[in-house]
Design a protein around this motif. Sequence first.
Motif, PDB file in Angstrom:
ATOM      1  N   UNK A 124       0.796  -1.250   0.116  1.00 30.04           N
ATOM      2  CA  UNK A 124       0.128   0.054  -0.216  1.00 30.04           C
ATOM      3  C   UNK A 124       1.058   0.983   0.020  1.00 30.04           C
ATOM      4  N   UNK A 125       1.971   1.447   0.948  1.00 31.20           N
ATOM      5  CA  UNK A 125       2.740   2.169   0.717  1.00 31.20           C
ATOM      6  C   UNK A 125       4.537   1.947   0.727  1.00 31.20           C
ATOM      7  N   UNK A 126       4.309   1.132  -0.757  1.00 33.88           N
ATOM      8  CA  UNK A 126       5.474   1.432  -1.371  1.00 33.88           C
ATOM      9  C   UNK A 126       6.405   2.559  -1.695  1.00 33.88           C
ATOM     10  N   UNK A 127       5.835   3.321  -2.327  1.00 33.68           N
ATOM     11  CA  UNK A 127       6.537   4.657  -2.438  1.00 33.68           C
ATOM     12  C   UNK A 127       6.886   5.248  -1.577  1.00 33.68           C
ATOM     13  N   UNK A 128       6.516   5.305  -0.267  1.00 37.78           N
ATOM     14  CA  UNK A 128       7.063   5.717   0.830  1.00 37.78           C
ATOM     15  C   UNK A 128       8.120   4.786   1.577  1.00 37.78           C
ATOM     16  N   UNK A 129       7.972   3.865   1.525  1.00 39.98           N
ATOM     17  CA  UNK A 129       8.686   3.057   1.980  1.00 39.98           C
ATOM     18  C   UNK A 129      10.353   2.852   1.485  1.00 39.98           C
ATOM     19  N   UNK A 130      10.218   3.117  -0.701  1.00 42.55           N
ATOM     20  CA  UNK A 130      11.381   3.041  -1.060  1.00 42.55           C
ATOM     21  C   UNK A 130      12.387   4.461  -0.601  1.00 42.55           C
ATOM     22  N   UNK A 131      11.402   5.841  -0.055  1.00 41.18           N
ATOM     23  CA  UNK A 131      11.853   6.862   0.025  1.00 41.18           C
ATOM     24  C   UNK A 131      12.407   7.034   1.380  1.00 41.18           C
ATOM     25  N   UNK A 132      11.926   6.158   2.720  1.00 51.27           N
ATOM     26  CA  UNK A 132      12.936   6.196   3.638  1.00 51.27           C
ATOM     27  C   UNK A 132      13.765   4.860   3.435  1.00 51.27           C
ATOM     28  N   UNK A 133      13.902   4.434   3.053  1.00 50.75           N
ATOM     29  CA  UNK A 133      14.947   3.690   2.373  1.00 50.75           C
ATOM     30  C   UNK A 133      16.176   3.491   1.970  1.00 50.75           C
ATOM     31  N   UNK A 134      15.423   4.717   0.662  1.00 51.02           N
ATOM     32  CA  UNK A 134      16.788   5.729   0.410  1.00 51.02           C
ATOM     33  C   UNK A 134      17.159   6.609   1.463  1.00 51.02           C
ATOM     34  N   UNK A 135      16.755   7.104   2.140  1.00 49.19           N
ATOM     35  CA  UNK A 135      16.926   8.271   2.980  1.00 49.19           C
ATOM     36  C   UNK A 135      17.451   7.738   4.294  1.00 49.19           C
ATOM     37  N   UNK A 136      17.324   7.026   4.476  1.00 50.95           N
ATOM     38  CA  UNK A 136      18.314   5.331   5.841  1.00 50.95           C
ATOM     39  C   UNK A 136      17.838   6.426   6.675  1.00 50.95           C
ATOM     40  N   UNK A 137      17.097   5.920   7.130  1.00 50.40           N
ATOM     41  CA  UNK A 137      15.882   7.179   8.109  1.00 50.40           C
ATOM     42  C   UNK A 137      15.364   5.555   8.851  1.00 50.40           C
ATOM     43  N   UNK A 138      15.113   5.339  10.308  1.00 51.78           N
ATOM     44  CA  UNK A 138      14.479   5.155  11.126  1.00 51.78           C
ATOM     45  C   UNK A 138      14.960   2.978  10.942  1.00 51.78           C
ATOM     46  N   UNK A 139      14.048   2.802  10.428  1.00 55.60           N
ATOM     47  CA  UNK A 139      14.498   0.779  10.437  1.00 55.60           C
ATOM     48  C   UNK A 139      15.585   0.988   9.760  1.00 55.60           C
ATOM     49  N   UNK A 140      15.295   2.229   8.118  1.00 53.41           N
ATOM     50  CA  UNK A 140      16.118   1.622   7.174  1.00 53.41           C
ATOM     51  C   UNK A 140      18.041   2.401   7.899  1.00 53.41           C
ATOM     52  N   UNK A 141      18.410   2.364   8.972  1.00 53.52           N
ATOM     53  CA  UNK A 141      19.485   3.112   8.705  1.00 53.52           C
ATOM     54  C   UNK A 141      20.623   1.777   9.554  1.00 53.52           C
ATOM     55  N   UNK A 142      20.294   0.759   9.648  1.00 55.08           N
ATOM     56  CA  UNK A 142      20.894  -1.112   9.283  1.00 55.08           C
ATOM     57  C   UNK A 142      20.323  -1.867   8.981  1.00 55.08           C
ATOM     58  N   UNK A 143      20.244  -3.097  10.341  1.00 58.84           N
ATOM     59  CA  UNK A 143      19.209  -4.454   9.246  1.00 58.84           C
ATOM     60  C   UNK A 143      18.536  -4.823  11.020  1.00 58.84           C
ATOM     61  N   UNK A 144      17.285  -5.442   9.637  1.00 64.85           N
ATOM     62  CA  UNK A 144      16.505  -6.011  11.311  1.00 64.85           C
ATOM     63  C   UNK A 144      16.074  -6.474  10.776  1.00 64.85           C
ATOM     64  N   UNK A 145      15.450  -7.671  11.300  1.00 69.56           N
ATOM     65  CA  UNK A 145      14.663  -8.931  11.723  1.00 69.56           C
ATOM     66  C   UNK A 145      13.305  -8.545  11.058  1.00 69.56           C
ATOM     67  N   UNK A 146      12.295  -9.204   9.998  1.00 71.60           N
ATOM     68  CA  UNK A 146      11.118  -8.206   9.748  1.00 71.60           C
ATOM     69  C   UNK A 146      10.369  -8.990  10.962  1.00 71.60           C
ATOM     70  N   UNK A 147       9.540  -7.663  11.671  1.00 69.06           N
ATOM     71  CA  UNK A 147       8.889  -8.150  12.881  1.00 69.06           C
ATOM     72  C   UNK A 147       8.133  -9.277  12.798  1.00 69.06           C
TER      73      UNK A 147
END
Length: 200
Positions: free
Chosen positions: A177-200
């Motif tokens: 539903x929010x693929x574009x928003x997630x792609x932007x967050x990953x590109x900016x490396x913010x929040x959980x995308x600053x590093x590596x995590x196991x899917x919740x």
Amino acid sequence: MRYIVVALLAALGTGAALVYDIARPHVHPIKVADQRKMAERQSQLLAARALTVAPPAIARPTGLFGTADVVDGDTLIIGGVTADLWTIDAPELEQYCERGSTRWPCGQDSRRLLQSLVKGRRVACRPEGPPEPDGRFVGLCFVRDTPCGQDNACESDLTSLNLAMVEHGAAMDIEGQYMDAQADAREQKIGIWRGRLEPP
């Protein structure tokens, strides 16, 4: 042809009737009893099914409104009802994320972000997606002064808490539903995308 057989039987007398009676097929008494028992059993089963009352369906709230308590990064409690934020998944409260040798409590970070978005204000939610089997409410939630349904503001999720959590890198989009928003967050490396995590 039937008249000829009847005439012959009449002409031959009782002996022919006896022969006819002997030749007529007989059903064994045990078989008759079994058939009767099966018919009675089927009647009992049908009667039992007719008396069986279906369990009452769990009523699904048409909407929630009120002050929200934040449980974690994708769960609120509003008026005693647990509301899961639809189509997103945040890290669990005790979950850590990693970047190199650095670990940080990203589950706690997600919860703090949702708390800052709510800020003790009232939240309105509308149901979204299929009902959960256990009756849990799943929906789109908004910081609002009025319930959903009084205007068209809840028709769009552009101002929803659901989207905001993904935009800030505090939750994952799990249904596209929010693929574009997630792609932007990953590109900016913010929040959980600053590093590596196991899917919740």
